[in-house]
Design a protein around this motif. Structure first.
Motif, PDB file in Angstrom:
ATOM      1  N   ARG A  98      -2.503  19.957 -30.312  1.00 18.51           N
ATOM      2  CA  ARG A  98      -1.628  19.680 -31.471  1.00 18.51           C
ATOM      3  C   ARG A  98      -1.093  20.975 -32.075  1.00 18.51           C
ATOM      4  O   ARG A  98       0.050  21.021 -32.534  1.00 18.51           O
ATOM      5  CB  ARG A  98      -2.401  18.874 -32.526  1.00 18.51           C
ATOM      6  CG  ARG A  98      -2.686  17.445 -32.142  1.00 18.51           C
ATOM      7  CD  ARG A  98      -3.133  16.639 -33.349  1.00 18.51           C
ATOM      8  NE  ARG A  98      -4.362  17.147 -33.913  1.00 18.51           N
ATOM      9  CZ  ARG A  98      -5.581  16.707 -33.596  1.00 18.51           C
ATOM     10  NH1 ARG A  98      -5.709  15.744 -32.687  1.00 18.51           N
ATOM     11  NH2 ARG A  98      -6.657  17.192 -34.168  1.00 18.51           N
ATOM     12  N   SER A 154      -8.776  11.574 -37.964  1.00 16.92           N
ATOM     13  CA  SER A 154      -8.720  12.028 -36.576  1.00 16.92           C
ATOM     14  C   SER A 154      -9.669  11.260 -35.665  1.00 16.92           C
ATOM     15  O   SER A 154      -9.641  11.452 -34.450  1.00 16.92           O
ATOM     16  CB  SER A 154      -9.064  13.525 -36.506  1.00 16.92           C
ATOM     17  OG  SER A 154     -10.395  13.745 -36.933  1.00 16.92           O
ATOM     18  N   THR A 175       1.978  20.063 -34.358  1.00 13.54           N
ATOM     19  CA  THR A 175       1.661  18.848 -35.112  1.00 13.54           C
ATOM     20  C   THR A 175       0.263  18.889 -35.723  1.00 13.54           C
ATOM     21  O   THR A 175      -0.178  17.888 -36.291  1.00 13.54           O
ATOM     22  CB  THR A 175       1.777  17.616 -34.203  1.00 13.54           C
ATOM     23  OG1 THR A 175       0.872  17.771 -33.087  1.00 13.54           O
ATOM     24  CG2 THR A 175       3.195  17.453 -33.687  1.00 13.54           C
ATOM     25  N   GLU A 176      -0.421  19.995 -35.611  1.00 12.66           N
ATOM     26  CA  GLU A 176      -1.776  20.103 -36.169  1.00 12.66           C
ATOM     27  C   GLU A 176      -1.724  20.091 -37.687  1.00 12.66           C
ATOM     28  O   GLU A 176      -0.916  20.782 -38.318  1.00 12.66           O
ATOM     29  CB  GLU A 176      -2.443  21.390 -35.682  1.00 12.66           C
ATOM     30  CG  GLU A 176      -3.801  21.677 -36.304  1.00 12.66           C
ATOM     31  CD  GLU A 176      -4.896  20.748 -35.815  1.00 12.66           C
ATOM     32  OE1 GLU A 176      -6.047  20.936 -36.242  1.00 12.66           O
ATOM     33  OE2 GLU A 176      -4.607  19.841 -35.007  1.00 12.66           O
TER      34      GLU A 176
END
Length: 255
Positions: free
Chosen positions: A189, A39, A194-195
């Motif tokens: 997200r 990330s 989409t996390e």
């Protein structure tokens, strides 16, 4: 010493302490910068996803320790409100002057210092974080939930958590708000679906694995399979060469 000077020195000291990033220290030893992986965050969660448990544990211990030192040593030495030094340390953790102001999201340092100031509140929010993480697998959103709950409890029951004066309550809520803001990408997200999450494995395994780790395992298997295929091709080359040489026609000169 003048009170204003004491506060200024305490804030600067705590900020410089908070700017020491655990992941960057361990990364320098290992020759890796986790801000270029996963990330892109320098916190313990990204360290776990990209470097493994040992790296993440060392990172978390250093980051939590910064909050403890800011409260127990710096605040006590300069005789200032411990929430002041804790907020400065969390600010340094998020925006470290040593690393181009690219740091973590403040949760680890906040928990370390808060445990020394309001242990009961810390116990509650950590329990909520663990339960919600176990049920959902989302680290970032669960941290946001815990920070929001901590701010709410501070406003309503601050006096029960050793945060009775308005200054301490305001600083604590500001710190929790900073932690929430630093997780804005996780919130976005999560809303978009989409996390990334830590998926629970079977009970007999007793551990959690990230989707990235599973992907790395699949890629490793594919790589091994490709290596085996390449090895077989290399082994076939001498056989083909010997076959072609043996099948060449032989010409005899006329007597």
């Amino acid at each position: 010493m003048n009170a204003t000077i004491s506060i200024a020195l305490a804030l600067v000291s705590a900020y410089l302490l908070g700017s020491i990033s655990g992941s960057m220290l361990i990364g320098r030893i290992k020759g890796v910068d986790i801000r270029t992986q996963g990330s892109g965050n320098a916190g313990a969660t990204n360290a776990l996803r990209t470097q493994g448990k040992g790296f993440a544990l060392a990172t978390a211990l250093i980051d939590v320790g910064k909050g403890v030192i800011a409260v127990m040593l710096i605040a006590a030495f300069f005789h200032v409100n411990p929430m002041l030094t804790l907020c400065a340390a969390v600010l340094g953790h998020c925006f470290p002057i040593y690393y181009q102001f690219r740091g973590g999201k403040g949760a680890s340092a906040a928990v370390g210092g808060l445990a020394c100031i309001a242990p009961l509140l810390t116990l509650i929010i950590v329990a909520v974080w663990i339960v919600s993480l176990t049920l959902t697998g989302y680290v970032g959103p669960c941290t946001v939930l815990a920070a929001a709950l901590a701010a709410l409890l501070t406003l309503i029951y601050g006096s029960n958590f050793n945060l009775s004066d308005p200054l301490s309550q305001s600083l604590a809520c500001g710190m929790f708000a900073l932690v929430i803001v630093m997780h804005h990408a996780n919130i976005r997200r999560f809303l978009l679906g989409t996390e990334q999450r830590f998926a629970r494995m079977k009970k007999k395994r007793g551990c959690c694995w990230s989707s990235r780790r599973r992907q790395r395992k699949k890629l490793a298997k594919l790589h091994c399979a490709q290596q085996k295929i390449d090895a077989k091709k290399i082994c076939l080359i001498p056989n083909i060469m010997s076959f072609t040489s043996a099948s060449k026609p032989v010409f005899y000169a006329k007597a």
